[in-house]
Design an enzyme around this catalytic site. Sequence first.
Site, PDB file in Angstrom:
ATOM      1  N   ASN A   1     -37.232 -79.686 -23.504  1.00 33.57           N
ATOM      2  CA  ASN A   1     -36.335 -78.581 -23.130  1.00 33.57           C
ATOM      3  C   ASN A   1     -35.321 -78.279 -24.235  1.00 33.57           C
ATOM      4  OD1 ASN A   1     -36.697 -80.021 -20.040  1.00 33.57           O
ATOM      5  ND2 ASN A   1     -37.213 -77.884 -20.366  1.00 33.57           N
TER       6      ASN A   1
ATOM      7  N   TYR B   1     -47.255 -78.149 -12.792  1.00 36.89           N
ATOM      8  CA  TYR B   1     -45.932 -78.493 -12.267  1.00 36.89           C
ATOM      9  C   TYR B   1     -45.446 -77.378 -11.325  1.00 36.89           C
ATOM     10  CZ  TYR B   1     -40.922 -78.573 -11.883  1.00 36.89           C
ATOM     11  OH  TYR B   1     -39.655 -78.506 -11.362  1.00 36.89           O
TER      12      TYR B   1
HETATM   13  N1  UFG Z   1     -37.200 -73.330 -26.618  1.00 32.75           N
HETATM   14  C1  UFG Z   1     -37.233 -73.327 -28.003  1.00 32.75           C
HETATM   15  N2  UFG Z   1     -37.374 -74.515 -28.646  1.00 32.75           N
HETATM   16  C2  UFG Z   1     -37.464 -75.709 -27.983  1.00 32.75           C
HETATM   17  C3  UFG Z   1     -37.423 -75.716 -26.560  1.00 32.75           C
HETATM   18  C4  UFG Z   1     -37.300 -74.504 -25.916  1.00 32.75           C
HETATM   19  O1  UFG Z   1     -37.147 -72.268 -28.631  1.00 32.75           O
HETATM   20  O2  UFG Z   1     -37.606 -76.759 -28.634  1.00 32.75           O
HETATM   21  C5  UFG Z   1     -37.005 -72.055 -25.894  1.00 32.75           C
HETATM   22  C6  UFG Z   1     -38.160 -71.682 -24.989  1.00 32.75           C
HETATM   23  O3  UFG Z   1     -39.130 -70.951 -25.696  1.00 32.75           O
HETATM   24  C7  UFG Z   1     -37.444 -70.863 -23.911  1.00 32.75           C
HETATM   25  C8  UFG Z   1     -36.062 -71.517 -23.810  1.00 32.75           C
HETATM   26  O4  UFG Z   1     -35.884 -72.212 -25.033  1.00 32.75           O
HETATM   27  O5  UFG Z   1     -37.267 -69.538 -24.345  1.00 32.75           O
HETATM   28  C9  UFG Z   1     -35.928 -72.509 -22.660  1.00 32.75           C
HETATM   29  O6  UFG Z   1     -36.974 -73.456 -22.731  1.00 32.75           O
HETATM   30  P1  UFG Z   1     -36.963 -74.813 -21.868  1.00 32.75           P
HETATM   31  O7  UFG Z   1     -38.164 -75.601 -22.275  1.00 32.75           O
HETATM   32  O8  UFG Z   1     -35.643 -75.471 -21.982  1.00 32.75           O
HETATM   33  O9  UFG Z   1     -37.065 -74.301 -20.371  1.00 32.75           O
HETATM   34  P2  UFG Z   1     -38.187 -73.390 -19.642  1.00 32.75           P
HETATM   35  O10 UFG Z   1     -37.519 -72.102 -19.257  1.00 32.75           O
HETATM   36  O11 UFG Z   1     -39.420 -73.295 -20.444  1.00 32.75           O
HETATM   37  O12 UFG Z   1     -38.518 -74.268 -18.348  1.00 32.75           O
HETATM   38  C10 UFG Z   1     -37.494 -74.898 -17.607  1.00 32.75           C
HETATM   39  C11 UFG Z   1     -38.033 -76.214 -17.059  1.00 32.75           C
HETATM   40  C12 UFG Z   1     -39.113 -75.950 -16.057  1.00 32.75           C
HETATM   41  C13 UFG Z   1     -38.588 -75.015 -14.990  1.00 32.75           C
HETATM   42  C14 UFG Z   1     -38.011 -73.769 -15.586  1.00 32.75           C
HETATM   43  C15 UFG Z   1     -37.357 -72.964 -14.502  1.00 32.75           C
HETATM   44  O13 UFG Z   1     -38.533 -77.021 -18.110  1.00 32.75           O
HETATM   45  O14 UFG Z   1     -39.477 -77.154 -15.463  1.00 32.75           O
HETATM   46  O15 UFG Z   1     -37.048 -74.082 -16.577  1.00 32.75           O
HETATM   47  O16 UFG Z   1     -36.778 -71.809 -14.959  1.00 32.75           O
HETATM   48  F1  UFG Z   1     -39.586 -74.697 -14.166  1.00 32.75           F
END
Ligand code: UFG
Length: 340
Positions: free
Chosen positions: A200, A150
């Site tokens: 997310n 992605y």
């Molecule tokens: N997290 C948890 N439990 C969950 C989901 C997430 O602890 O069930 C934590 C993750 O480990 C991370 C934080 O919450 O520390 C945010 O996680 P997200 O999955 O909400 O978001 P990401 O930062 O991994 O990724 C998001 C989008 C991507 C994008 C990115 C840009 O999903 O597509 O932000 O910063 F590229």
Amino acid sequence: MKKIFITGCTGYIGSHTCVELLNAGYEIVGLDNFSNSKKEVLDKIKEITGKEIKFYEGNMLDKTILSKIFEENEIGSVIDFAAYKSVGDSVNMPVEYYINNVSSVLTLLSVMKSHNVKSIIFSSTAAVYGDSTIIPVTEECETGKTINPYGTSKLYCEGILKDLYKSDNSWNICIFRYFNLVGAHKSYLIGEEPNGTPANLMPYIAKVALGELPCLNIFGDDYNTPDGTGIRDYIHVVDLAKAHVSAIKKLELDKKGMHIYNLGTGKGYSVLEMVKTFEKVNNVKVNYKIVKRRPGDIAVSYADATKAQNELGWKAELTLEDMCRDSYMFTKSLKNKGVK
Ligand code: UFG
């Protein structure tokens, strides 16, 4: 006034941006194939704004429909939201992701070129920075160390746009790198509707609070952060949508140029801070347990958002409390309507 063509106009960011642009007096032509959105969103946009967009149903890879749109409408600029965005799916289906996210941009740019429309805002992501050693992340930070298809697909699109500008600097290009968007319009008629179990954090928390999921899994509390959980820059989708209105105004004034902006609040919050704020604002309990790290996650990512403020006069205004309240209220409205 020429119209703005919005691809992915019924998606999460697309729909909120349509609302802000319509409220600002712009006319919109929209395209979507509803691969990750619903037809009803068009009615909701009308209900919120009292205005309609001229809508075409179709796929971005279909050059015929894109050409038809440019032939039938006087388009001044394009905002390109249409893309697949699930990190997990991109790992399992890289070919589909590259075709959908990269080929669509090539098709769009070639149609724009043949109709002499050279003004585009492109949706990119903070994922292009990978695990940046510099925090907060500025637009000058190194890109390229993406860790999933992605992020890489968005990086390739940025490269294509940069090459295009090098070859012809009469183009007017704005690349937005979004951080972690959350929240929903205050009408709670539009918002994020993830298919199946959300990947997310914010939609997951909301579903746990509503009893639709038993427990939030916090992916690791052993990161090098004050409470050990991951830190991100969460931004309200309405603020993010408003940045597009500011960018459209800039494109109209500048006529040409190539600009890249981070869209975040400039503040980072940990997963535990998110849970606590969500509980407090909504007066709910969010059950959670600490589990092992999720592969591919980084410890800290938040934006230096001063460039957008200085050059676009845009700044995120809504607070973490607004984000937690609006995400909850929207998810609750879906539950009340029986949407799974
Ligand atoms: N997290 C948890 N439990 C969950 C989901 C997430 O602890 O069930 C934590 C993750 O480990 C991370 C934080 O919450 O520390 C945010 O996680 P997200 O999955 O909400 O978001 P990401 O930062 O991994 O990724 C998001 C989008 C991507 C994008 C990115 C840009 O999903 O597509 O932000 O910063 F590229």
